[in-house]
Design an enzyme around this catalytic site. Structure first.
Site, PDB file in Angstrom:
ATOM      1  N   ASP A  12       0.881  -1.182   0.000  1.00  0.00           N
ATOM      2  CA  ASP A  12       0.000   0.000   0.000  1.00  0.00           C
ATOM      3  C   ASP A  12       0.909   1.219   0.000  1.00  0.00           C
ATOM      4  OD1 ASP A  12      -2.305   1.636   0.250  1.00  0.00           O
ATOM      5  OD2 ASP A  12      -2.043   1.754   2.401  1.00  0.00           O
ATOM      6  N   SER A  13       0.298   2.381  -0.180  1.00  0.00           N
ATOM      7  CA  SER A  13       1.073   3.612  -0.118  1.00  0.00           C
ATOM      8  C   SER A  13       1.568   3.886   1.300  1.00  0.00           C
ATOM      9  CB  SER A  13       0.208   4.781  -0.578  1.00  0.00           C
ATOM     10  OG  SER A  13      -0.968   4.822   0.199  1.00  0.00           O
ATOM     11  N   TYR A  44      -0.791   8.201  -2.569  1.00  0.00           N
ATOM     12  CA  TYR A  44      -0.941   7.757  -3.949  1.00  0.00           C
ATOM     13  C   TYR A  44      -2.210   8.365  -4.561  1.00  0.00           C
ATOM     14  CZ  TYR A  44       2.541   3.919  -3.906  1.00  0.00           C
ATOM     15  OH  TYR A  44       3.689   3.169  -3.885  1.00  0.00           O
ATOM     16  N   GLY A  45      -3.159   8.705  -3.686  1.00  0.00           N
ATOM     17  CA  GLY A  45      -4.505   9.055  -4.138  1.00  0.00           C
ATOM     18  C   GLY A  45      -4.609  10.319  -4.971  1.00  0.00           C
ATOM     19  N   CYS A  75      -4.227  -1.479  -1.921  1.00  0.00           N
ATOM     20  CA  CYS A  75      -4.388  -0.046  -2.143  1.00  0.00           C
ATOM     21  C   CYS A  75      -5.323   0.097  -3.331  1.00  0.00           C
ATOM     22  CB  CYS A  75      -3.040   0.587  -2.457  1.00  0.00           C
ATOM     23  SG  CYS A  75      -3.150   2.326  -2.919  1.00  0.00           S
ATOM     24  N   ASN A  76      -6.431   0.783  -3.110  1.00  0.00           N
ATOM     25  CA  ASN A  76      -7.406   0.933  -4.187  1.00  0.00           C
ATOM     26  C   ASN A  76      -6.857   1.790  -5.313  1.00  0.00           C
ATOM     27  OD1 ASN A  76     -10.413  -0.004  -3.193  1.00  0.00           O
ATOM     28  ND2 ASN A  76      -9.049   0.463  -1.503  1.00  0.00           N
ATOM     29  N   GLU A 151      -3.671   8.882   8.906  1.00  0.00           N
ATOM     30  CA  GLU A 151      -2.220   8.857   9.136  1.00  0.00           C
ATOM     31  C   GLU A 151      -1.863   9.705  10.362  1.00  0.00           C
ATOM     32  OE1 GLU A 151       0.360   7.313   7.131  1.00  0.00           O
ATOM     33  OE2 GLU A 151      -1.179   6.260   5.992  1.00  0.00           O
ATOM     34  N   CYS A 183     -10.859   2.672  -0.095  1.00  0.00           N
ATOM     35  CA  CYS A 183      -9.499   3.090   0.250  1.00  0.00           C
ATOM     36  C   CYS A 183      -9.171   2.328   1.516  1.00  0.00           C
ATOM     37  CB  CYS A 183      -9.450   4.597   0.500  1.00  0.00           C
ATOM     38  SG  CYS A 183      -7.879   5.151   1.195  1.00  0.00           S
ATOM     39  N   THR A 184      -8.004   1.700   1.539  1.00  0.00           N
ATOM     40  CA  THR A 184      -7.716   0.803   2.655  1.00  0.00           C
ATOM     41  C   THR A 184      -7.430   1.558   3.961  1.00  0.00           C
ATOM     42  OG1 THR A 184      -5.484   0.655   1.757  1.00  0.00           O
ATOM     43  CG2 THR A 184      -6.977  -1.160   1.287  1.00  0.00           C
ATOM     44  N   HIS A 185      -7.361   2.865   3.909  1.00  0.00           N
ATOM     45  CA  HIS A 185      -7.253   3.644   5.152  1.00  0.00           C
ATOM     46  C   HIS A 185      -8.601   3.778   5.873  1.00  0.00           C
ATOM     47  CE1 HIS A 185      -3.357   4.890   3.592  1.00  0.00           C
ATOM     48  NE2 HIS A 185      -3.114   5.559   4.711  1.00  0.00           N
TER      49      HIS A 185
END
Ligand code: DGL
Length: 267
Positions: A12-13, A44-45, A75-76, A151, A183-185
């Site tokens: 992932d980012s 990355y988004g 990561c989408n 984050e 989004c994996t966050h």
């Protein structure tokens, strides 16, 4: 030949993909994992497809160099640029499985999608859902501020609740009964998101569909399980940049799984 002994590579980012790693580790305790968070180049988004593709190729190459037997793109945003990527091992993105899973859940054929600008602008989920079901309505919303809030560790903050409300109100008004957390966050903000959407709305995280995809890959022989006699499998967490907050948040996301010290790597 299908390899069985290497770890499963996940990238992932940044930290978000750890939400996927956690589910994978719980579901496949005998598998080894190597995780790469490309924290030096996060987010990355907001990157263009060509930049994302370059990052994806570099991440895959690095995970292959670690002996990975398969790669999960947790990561989408990165999963939107997986076409024409050449690898010798299977690579699994999160978009198609997520679209399929959401279609199985929706009763009113109205699905919401939230994600980064990269994922939403590419209409990745809209296209994936419409390939499977042309009549399903899809409403999408980019939520670029949410990754920074995660984050920053502000998942239980009143400001986060307000921002989530501002982003999600149009999807509530649209009456979606299923929302893809694209989004994996975002699973870290699950409570705030569920509060705004209401308890009746299904929230789909990338990890649930990915578990199904991997189970299928093991059953079909596309992936081979690691030999149980090999002892305790390894778990490596690596990142292209490390800060104290990264380590603390990584531990919070993965708890109760204990993680070894995070290794800094260069791509
Ligand atoms: N977690 C990433 C995703 O699933 C996005 C985070 C970022 O913008 O780097 O799209």
């Amino acid at each position: 030949m299908v390899k069985s002994d290497g770890p499963i590579g996940v990238f992932d980012s940044g930290l978000g993909g750890l939400t996927v790693l956690r589910s994978l580790k719980e579901a496949f305790p005998n598998e080894g994992f190597v995780y790469l968070g490309d924290t030096a180049r996060l987010p990355y988004g907001n990157k263009s497809p060509s930049t994302l593709k370059l990052y994806v190729e570099q991440n895959i190459k690095w995970l292959e160099s670690q002996g990975a037997k398969a790669i999960i793109v947790a990561c989408n945003s990165a999963s939107t640029v997986l076409t024409n990527i050449e690898t010798e091992i299977p690579v699994f993105g999160v978009i198609e499985p997520g679209a399929k899973f959401a279609l199985a859940m929706t009763e009113n054929q109205s699905i919401g999608v939230i994600g980064t600008r990269a994922t939403i602008q590419k209409k990745a989920y809209v296209d994936a859902i419409h390939r499977l079901s042309g009549h399903t309505k899809v409403f999408q919303q980019a939520c670029p501020l949410l990754v920074s809030l995660v984050e920053e560790g502000w998942d239980e903050d009143p400001i986060t609740n307000l921002i989530v409300y501002r982003y999600l109100s149009p999807l509530v008004a649209a009456g979606v009964d299923t929302l893809i957390l694209g989004c994996t966050h975002y699973p870290v903000l699950r409570n705030a998101i569920q509060k705004v959407m209401g308890r009746h709305v299904n929230l789909i995280e990338s990890s649930q569909p990915m578990l199904e995809t991997l189970n299928l890959a093991f059953r079909s022989g596309k992936l081979k399980a690691r030999d149980e006699n090999l002892g305790e499998p390894d778990m490596h967490i690596c990142a292209t940049d490390i800060s104290d907050s990264f380590t603390a948040l990584a531990q919070r996301i993965l708890a109760p799984i204990r993680i070894p010290p995070i290794e800094r790597i260069d791509l």
